[in-house]
Enzyme design. Structure first.
Site, short mmCIF file in Angstrom:
data_model
loop_
_atom_site.label_atom_id
_atom_site.label_comp_id
_atom_site.label_asym_id
_atom_site.label_seq_id
_atom_site.Cartn_x
_atom_site.Cartn_y
_atom_site.Cartn_z
N CYS A 140 -3.79 4.48 5.09
CA CYS A 140 -2.35 4.20 5.19
C CYS A 140 -1.79 4.60 6.56
CB CYS A 140 -1.60 4.88 4.04
SG CYS A 140 0.02 4.10 3.74
N HIS A 233 -4.36 2.13 -0.62
CA HIS A 233 -4.78 3.45 -1.11
C HIS A 233 -5.88 3.31 -2.15
CE1 HIS A 233 -1.92 6.27 0.75
NE2 HIS A 233 -1.03 5.30 0.66
N GLU A 235 -8.07 5.29 -2.84
CA GLU A 235 -8.37 6.61 -3.42
C GLU A 235 -7.39 7.02 -4.52
OE1 GLU A 235 -4.96 7.76 -0.81
OE2 GLU A 235 -6.48 6.18 -0.88
#
Length: 294
Positions: A140, A233, A235
């Site tokens: 990001c 994102h 994760e």
């Protein structure tokens, strides 16, 4: 196995979920050394997301947590930061090398890069990583920042913040980050900025791996795998976007309802954890195809 700082509070929580965390630094003779620079406001939550993502690996990794120098933290107790995070200037002065870096990013959409308190310090750190880190996974805002630092490409501002899980078409199957049998991947997006495809395409060293028709380029490989840019994102834990949506509602921000996220598009129903397979693939391929081979 993930080797974390001594007595890290997250050990018991994540082990109860089935993750394999330990603070015993003698448990493995040759772990991959990963430096995490965690710029997200809620430090422990962001850490937990990264540990869960790294838990898919079949090789041991040893984590060093790093913080920017001379900062006072608002969302995480200063004692936690001073206990478990090493000062980034001390790490650079030590001259130690790392197999990999993971850096995420805070929501700085209101500011230009040069207005951020630690921008000059971050530029010094970027230069340091070129010599001391094999491969960097930038998530990001940190991906935007590194691209701006290296290439001068500035982010564009959308009129509102995207939120949800967006299909990304796989544009480049020559990299080893994404299985070449795939034509599309799913990535969570939570941001009001994007990068121009045309501007990125003019940089020979950047390969746009996956791109959303709505939110723009989302996954890139640069400099032969020395840099991985995830503008989404991968994760994120399942509940993260719900948390952000409810938080922003409480703060009167009138956020976008998360796209393609809740089952039946119903806030009261379960989250569709549709990006987990993609998360596992990206982190595993990054470590095995790039970090271990550089």
């Amino acid at each position: 196995m993930i080797i974390v700082p001594k007595k890290l509070p997250l050990i018991s929580k994540l082990n109860s979920e089935g993750c394999n965390l330990t603070d015993d630094r003698n448990v493995s003779l040759s772990p991959l050394k990963i430096l995490i620079v965690n710029l997200m406001p809620e430090k422990e939550e962001a850490e937990a997301d990264l540990y869960r993502a790294l838990d898919v690996l079949d090789v041991p990794v040893e984590i060093t947590l790093a913080k920017m120098s001379n900062l006072v933290y608002k969302h995480t107790p200063q004692e936690y930061m001073n206990t478990y995070y090493q000062d980034i200037s001390e790490i650079m002065e030590s001259g130690q090398d790392f197999d990999a870096l993971i850096m995420n990013g805070a929501p700085f959409e209101r500011f230009e890069y040069e207005e951020i308190l630690y921008w000059k310090q971050l530029c010094v750190f970027f230069r340091w990583t070129d010599k001391h880190v094999k491969s960097s996974f930038l998530i990001c805002w940190s991906a935007f920042a590194r691209i701006y630092y290296d290439c001068g490409i500035h982010f564009k501002r959308n009129s509102f913040q995207w939120s949800g899980v967006y299909p990304h078409a796989v544009l480049d199957k020559t990299t080893e980050l994404i299985d070449n049998s795939l034509s599309e991947i799913l990535l969570p997006v939570s941001r009001p900025w994007y990068l121009s495809h045309d501007e990125l395409a003019q940089v020979p060293d950047i390969q746009i791996v996956a791109e959303s028709s709505v939110t723009g380029p989302g996954l890139m490989v640069a400099y032969g795998g020395r840099h991985i840019y995830a503008i989404g994102h991968p994760e994120y834990a399942p509940e993260r976007i719900r948390f952000e949506y409810l938080r922003d509602c409480e703060n009167g921000k009138n956020p976008m309802f998360p796209f393609n996220y809740f089952c039946d598009n119903d806030l009261n129903k379960q989250v569709n954890y549709s990006w987990k397979v993609c998360r596992d693939m990206i982190f595993s391929n990054w470590i095995h195809k790039y970090v271990k081979n550089l």
